[in-house]
Design an enzyme around this catalytic site. Sequence first.
Site, PDB file in Angstrom:
ATOM      1  N   TYR A 154       0.850  -1.203   0.000  1.00  0.00           N
ATOM      2  CA  TYR A 154       0.000   0.000   0.000  1.00  0.00           C
ATOM      3  C   TYR A 154       0.880   1.246   0.000  1.00  0.00           C
ATOM      4  O   TYR A 154       0.699   2.152  -0.828  1.00  0.00           O
ATOM      5  CB  TYR A 154      -0.914  -0.025   1.230  1.00  0.00           C
ATOM      6  N   THR A 189     -13.307   6.353   7.512  1.00  0.00           N
ATOM      7  CA  THR A 189     -14.009   5.712   6.390  1.00  0.00           C
ATOM      8  C   THR A 189     -13.905   4.196   6.593  1.00  0.00           C
ATOM      9  O   THR A 189     -13.408   3.731   7.617  1.00  0.00           O
ATOM     10  CB  THR A 189     -13.336   6.070   5.049  1.00  0.00           C
TER      11      THR A 189
HETATM   12  N1  LIG Z   1      -9.390   6.817   5.170  1.00  0.00           N
HETATM   13  C1  LIG Z   1      -8.130   7.134   5.390  1.00  0.00           C
HETATM   14  O1  LIG Z   1      -7.688   7.272   6.542  1.00  0.00           O
HETATM   15  C2  LIG Z   1      -7.191   7.352   4.241  1.00  0.00           C
HETATM   16  C3  LIG Z   1      -5.921   7.859   4.522  1.00  0.00           C
HETATM   17  C4  LIG Z   1      -5.039   8.074   3.472  1.00  0.00           C
HETATM   18  C5  LIG Z   1      -5.434   7.810   2.181  1.00  0.00           C
HETATM   19  N2  LIG Z   1      -6.679   7.318   1.929  1.00  0.00           N
HETATM   20  C6  LIG Z   1      -7.036   7.024   0.540  1.00  0.00           C
HETATM   21  O2  LIG Z   1      -8.306   7.564   0.255  1.00  0.00           O
HETATM   22  C7  LIG Z   1      -8.865   6.875  -0.847  1.00  0.00           C
HETATM   23  C8  LIG Z   1     -10.332   6.591  -0.570  1.00  0.00           C
HETATM   24  O3  LIG Z   1     -10.440   5.667   0.494  1.00  0.00           O
HETATM   25  P1  LIG Z   1     -11.522   5.803   1.674  1.00  0.00           P
HETATM   26  O4  LIG Z   1     -10.779   6.161   2.905  1.00  0.00           O
HETATM   27  O5  LIG Z   1     -12.666   6.637   1.269  1.00  0.00           O
HETATM   28  O6  LIG Z   1     -11.925   4.257   1.841  1.00  0.00           O
HETATM   29  P2  LIG Z   1     -13.227   3.419   1.458  1.00  0.00           P
HETATM   30  O7  LIG Z   1     -14.390   3.938   2.209  1.00  0.00           O
HETATM   31  O8  LIG Z   1     -12.840   1.993   1.641  1.00  0.00           O
HETATM   32  O9  LIG Z   1     -13.435   3.732  -0.094  1.00  0.00           O
HETATM   33  C9  LIG Z   1     -12.616   3.145  -1.075  1.00  0.00           C
HETATM   34  C10 LIG Z   1     -13.256   3.367  -2.436  1.00  0.00           C
HETATM   35  O10 LIG Z   1     -12.427   2.759  -3.438  1.00  0.00           O
HETATM   36  C11 LIG Z   1     -13.223   1.940  -4.282  1.00  0.00           C
HETATM   37  N3  LIG Z   1     -12.457   0.804  -4.777  1.00  0.00           N
HETATM   38  C12 LIG Z   1     -11.799  -0.146  -4.070  1.00  0.00           C
HETATM   39  N4  LIG Z   1     -11.272  -1.067  -4.884  1.00  0.00           N
HETATM   40  C13 LIG Z   1     -11.609  -0.694  -6.144  1.00  0.00           C
HETATM   41  C14 LIG Z   1     -11.381  -1.248  -7.435  1.00  0.00           C
HETATM   42  N5  LIG Z   1     -10.710  -2.403  -7.608  1.00  0.00           N
HETATM   43  N6  LIG Z   1     -11.874  -0.614  -8.511  1.00  0.00           N
HETATM   44  C15 LIG Z   1     -12.584   0.537  -8.383  1.00  0.00           C
HETATM   45  N7  LIG Z   1     -12.832   1.114  -7.185  1.00  0.00           N
HETATM   46  C16 LIG Z   1     -12.361   0.502  -6.087  1.00  0.00           C
HETATM   47  C17 LIG Z   1     -14.386   1.476  -3.383  1.00  0.00           C
HETATM   48  O11 LIG Z   1     -15.554   1.207  -4.143  1.00  0.00           O
HETATM   49  P3  LIG Z   1     -16.115  -0.214  -4.595  1.00  0.00           P
HETATM   50  O12 LIG Z   1     -16.005  -1.152  -3.440  1.00  0.00           O
HETATM   51  O13 LIG Z   1     -17.535   0.106  -4.999  1.00  0.00           O
HETATM   52  O14 LIG Z   1     -15.289  -0.608  -5.782  1.00  0.00           O
HETATM   53  C18 LIG Z   1     -14.626   2.731  -2.541  1.00  0.00           C
HETATM   54  O15 LIG Z   1     -15.491   3.604  -3.230  1.00  0.00           O
HETATM   55  C19 LIG Z   1      -8.001   5.617  -1.048  1.00  0.00           C
HETATM   56  O16 LIG Z   1      -7.154   5.788  -2.156  1.00  0.00           O
HETATM   57  C20 LIG Z   1      -7.174   5.550   0.215  1.00  0.00           C
HETATM   58  O17 LIG Z   1      -5.924   4.935   0.011  1.00  0.00           O
HETATM   59  C21 LIG Z   1      -7.569   7.082   2.923  1.00  0.00           C
END
Ligand SMILES: NC(=O)c1ccc[n+]([C@@H]2O[C@H](COP(=O)([O-])OP(=O)(O)OC[C@H]3O[C@@H](n4cnc5c(N)ncnc54)[C@H](OP(=O)(O)O)[C@@H]3O)[C@@H](O)[C@H]2O)c1
Length: 264
Positions: A154, A189
């Site tokens: 990751y 999230t």
């Molecule tokens: N939350 C945090 O603390 C945090 C911190 C740093 C960075 N981020 C980044 O923020 C971004 C969004 O994550 P989030 O925190 O909102 O988590 P989340 O609630 O798990 O959302 C992840 C999103 O990515 C989509 N996804 C996952 N695998 C996929 C695939 N193979 N193809 C297309 N879409 C896919 C999921 O939709 P489906 O299941 O419908 O495909 C979902 O909409 C990510 O890139 C994550 O690395 C999050």
Amino acid sequence: MKQTNQVVWITGASSGIGRALAQAYAAKDARLVLSSRNRQKLEIVQKECISLGAECLVLPLDLADSKDFPARAQTVIDTFGRIDILINNGGISQRALIKETPIELDRKIMEINFFGNIALTKAVLPYMIRQQAGHIVVVSSIVGKFGFPLRSAYSASKHALHGFYETLRAEHKSDHIRVTLAIPGRVKTQISVNAVLKDGTPSNKMDDGQDAGISPERCARQIIRAVQKNKKEVLIGKKELLLVHIRRFLPGLYYRIVDKVKPT
Ligand SMILES: NC(=O)c1ccc[n+]([C@@H]2O[C@H](COP(=O)([O-])OP(=O)(O)OC[C@H]3O[C@@H](n4cnc5c(N)ncnc54)[C@H](OP(=O)(O)O)[C@@H]3O)[C@@H](O)[C@H]2O)c1
């Protein structure tokens, strides 16, 4: 501030940060394209956005399978005529030690978080060059700035995004294509719940750190503000961001802190 009918394509729009971004842009009268794998969840977000007054296209895609991305980009152009902002937000995290993570799982994480991400950008880029305008937003992570236990692939996938998009920014400045790297710390999230274990199954566990993170709505507001100000990078979160600054300015202290970190 309302902002103009911009066409904004968001990946990972079914959940968390992507969903909050969709809602926030809907309130600004954007025309939205919502992508992720789960059509049903996207349609719920679509309804929310339409109720806020936005035009909204649901365009499911799997970041692990990029062969149709040029056709998807063409669909957006056929529907809305242009793409102003692409927000590469979709992704998965990981909770497994290096020694127990099979290389196939490393490749899968790289495929979704890096190759799928850049494949979509490559599908959109010709239209942005033709428009001589466009903004690409990439949702990285603080572990795109340093490594962290249990998140090897990751973290590597997020580091790789920095190299790719800093290059894209340099190569396409003269095409008026902007790049913003959003670097969240902890946002509340489903990311840790969906994070894959060594066998590729979801952890189904909300980390304490995640649970104490900022709201996705707050994260989305900060990303949008950074886009409006054309920031090259924006750090988003709470005290966990300190580690980025310590890593940069006091690396010795950073390594002492990381030695004491209990991985979760
Ligand atoms: N939350 C945090 O603390 C945090 C911190 C740093 C960075 N981020 C980044 O923020 C971004 C969004 O994550 P989030 O925190 O909102 O988590 P989340 O609630 O798990 O959302 C992840 C999103 O990515 C989509 N996804 C996952 N695998 C996929 C695939 N193979 N193809 C297309 N879409 C896919 C999921 O939709 P489906 O299941 O419908 O495909 C979902 O909409 C990510 O890139 C994550 O690395 C999050």
